[in-house]
Scaffold this active site. Structure first.
Site, PDB file in Angstrom:
ATOM      1  N   LYS A 111       0.752  -1.277  -0.037  1.00 50.23           N
ATOM      2  CA  LYS A 111       0.204  -0.102   0.025  1.00 50.23           C
ATOM      3  C   LYS A 111       0.948   1.086  -0.004  1.00 50.23           C
ATOM      4  O   LYS A 111       1.837   1.250   0.781  1.00 50.23           O
ATOM      5  CB  LYS A 111      -0.898   0.024   1.379  1.00 50.23           C
ATOM      6  CG  LYS A 111      -2.094  -1.023   1.130  1.00 50.23           C
ATOM      7  CD  LYS A 111      -2.942  -1.035   2.214  1.00 50.23           C
ATOM      8  CE  LYS A 111      -3.776   0.418   2.128  1.00 50.23           C
ATOM      9  NZ  LYS A 111      -5.033   0.209   1.498  1.00 50.23           N
ATOM     10  N   THR A 135       1.613 -15.314   4.842  1.00 49.51           N
ATOM     11  CA  THR A 135       2.620 -14.663   5.577  1.00 49.51           C
ATOM     12  C   THR A 135       3.097 -13.385   4.864  1.00 49.51           C
ATOM     13  O   THR A 135       3.392 -13.653   3.596  1.00 49.51           O
ATOM     14  CB  THR A 135       3.968 -15.574   5.919  1.00 49.51           C
ATOM     15  OG1 THR A 135       3.228 -16.879   6.561  1.00 49.51           O
ATOM     16  CG2 THR A 135       4.964 -15.207   6.355  1.00 49.51           C
ATOM     17  N   GLU A 137       5.968 -10.201   4.479  1.00 49.86           N
ATOM     18  CA  GLU A 137       7.219  -9.754   5.180  1.00 49.86           C
ATOM     19  C   GLU A 137       7.290  -8.469   4.768  1.00 49.86           C
ATOM     20  O   GLU A 137       6.925  -7.734   3.784  1.00 49.86           O
ATOM     21  CB  GLU A 137       8.260 -10.347   4.189  1.00 49.86           C
ATOM     22  CG  GLU A 137       9.696 -10.243   4.788  1.00 49.86           C
ATOM     23  CD  GLU A 137      10.630  -9.087   3.721  1.00 49.86           C
ATOM     24  OE1 GLU A 137      10.589  -7.991   4.017  1.00 49.86           O
ATOM     25  OE2 GLU A 137      11.202  -9.596   2.727  1.00 49.86           O
ATOM     26  N   GLN A 180      -1.379 -22.971   5.803  1.00 46.97           N
ATOM     27  CA  GLN A 180      -0.477 -22.434   6.915  1.00 46.97           C
ATOM     28  C   GLN A 180      -1.661 -21.719   7.567  1.00 46.97           C
ATOM     29  O   GLN A 180      -2.472 -20.744   7.060  1.00 46.97           O
ATOM     30  CB  GLN A 180       0.759 -21.694   6.440  1.00 46.97           C
ATOM     31  CG  GLN A 180       0.281 -20.467   5.524  1.00 46.97           C
ATOM     32  CD  GLN A 180       1.549 -19.830   4.915  1.00 46.97           C
ATOM     33  OE1 GLN A 180       2.653 -20.338   4.609  1.00 46.97           O
ATOM     34  NE2 GLN A 180       1.603 -18.698   4.500  1.00 46.97           N
TER      35      GLN A 180
END
Length: 188
Positions: A111, A135, A137, A180
């Site tokens: 963003k 996930t 980062e 996950q």
């Protein structure tokens, strides 16, 4: 491949649980305070990060090896705001769980609110039939500490639908990140 609109994203999320929890509009205010927006946009979906983080640390002075990753390189943190040290990074996960259709590939972009502060988000594509929490980062490219806000928008997912289904999906391959749940470290 064509990029999919808000109408398609809403339909797939409401009828096929592609995104859960799903927000049909853009949320920009919470508890009478402005927040970094999340929810459906014209041609994408702005995701939030949950309040669980893994912050990179050099306490052990080890080498980062993706084939033999040492989980002691991270400090676990839970809270509404994560402070990433200068020139470092943190991992988080989305609030939203994804279930990607077999004919769809999802690409994640950061963003602008965070990018303009030197905070870069990186996520590999969500492959056809991948399922789980993403996930995330976050790289702090600045020489100063930087904040990430939990339960607010952090990245935008763009959905691309192919004109035909793939021969082998992520689920077919038995992908190592399938299903996950929490912040997931590298697997080799």
């Amino acid at each position: 491949m064509t990029i999919k609109s808000d109408k398609w994203i809403k339909k797939m999320s409401q009828e096929y649980n592609m995104i859960e929890p799903f927000e049909a509009g853009q949320i920009k205010v919470s508890n009478n305070q402005k927040i970094v927006s999340y929810g459906t946009s014209s041609y994408g979906y702005d995701v939030r990060c949950a309040d669980e983080f893994k912050i990179f640390t050099n306490i052990n002075s080890s080498i980062v090896d993706p084939k033999n990753f040492n989980d002691k390189n991270f400090v676990d943190f839970k809270g509404d705001v994560c402070i990433i040290p200068p020139n470092s990074f943190a991992l988080a996960r989305t609030v939203e769980k994804f279930k990607i259709p077999r004919d769809t590939l999802v690409v994640c972009l950061g963003k602008s609110t965070y990018a303009r502060c030197g905070i870069i988000v990186n996520v590999t594509p969500l492959e056809p039939e991948w399922e789980g929490y993403v996930t995330l980062e976050f790289s702090n490219t600045t020489p100063l500490p930087a904040k990430i806000y939990a339960n607010e928008g952090v990245a935008q997912m763009l959905f691309f639908q192919s004109d035909e289904e793939c021969e082998t999906s992520y689920a077919d391959k038995g992908g190592k990140y399938q299903g996950q749940v929490g912040v997931t470290l590298p697997k080799c």
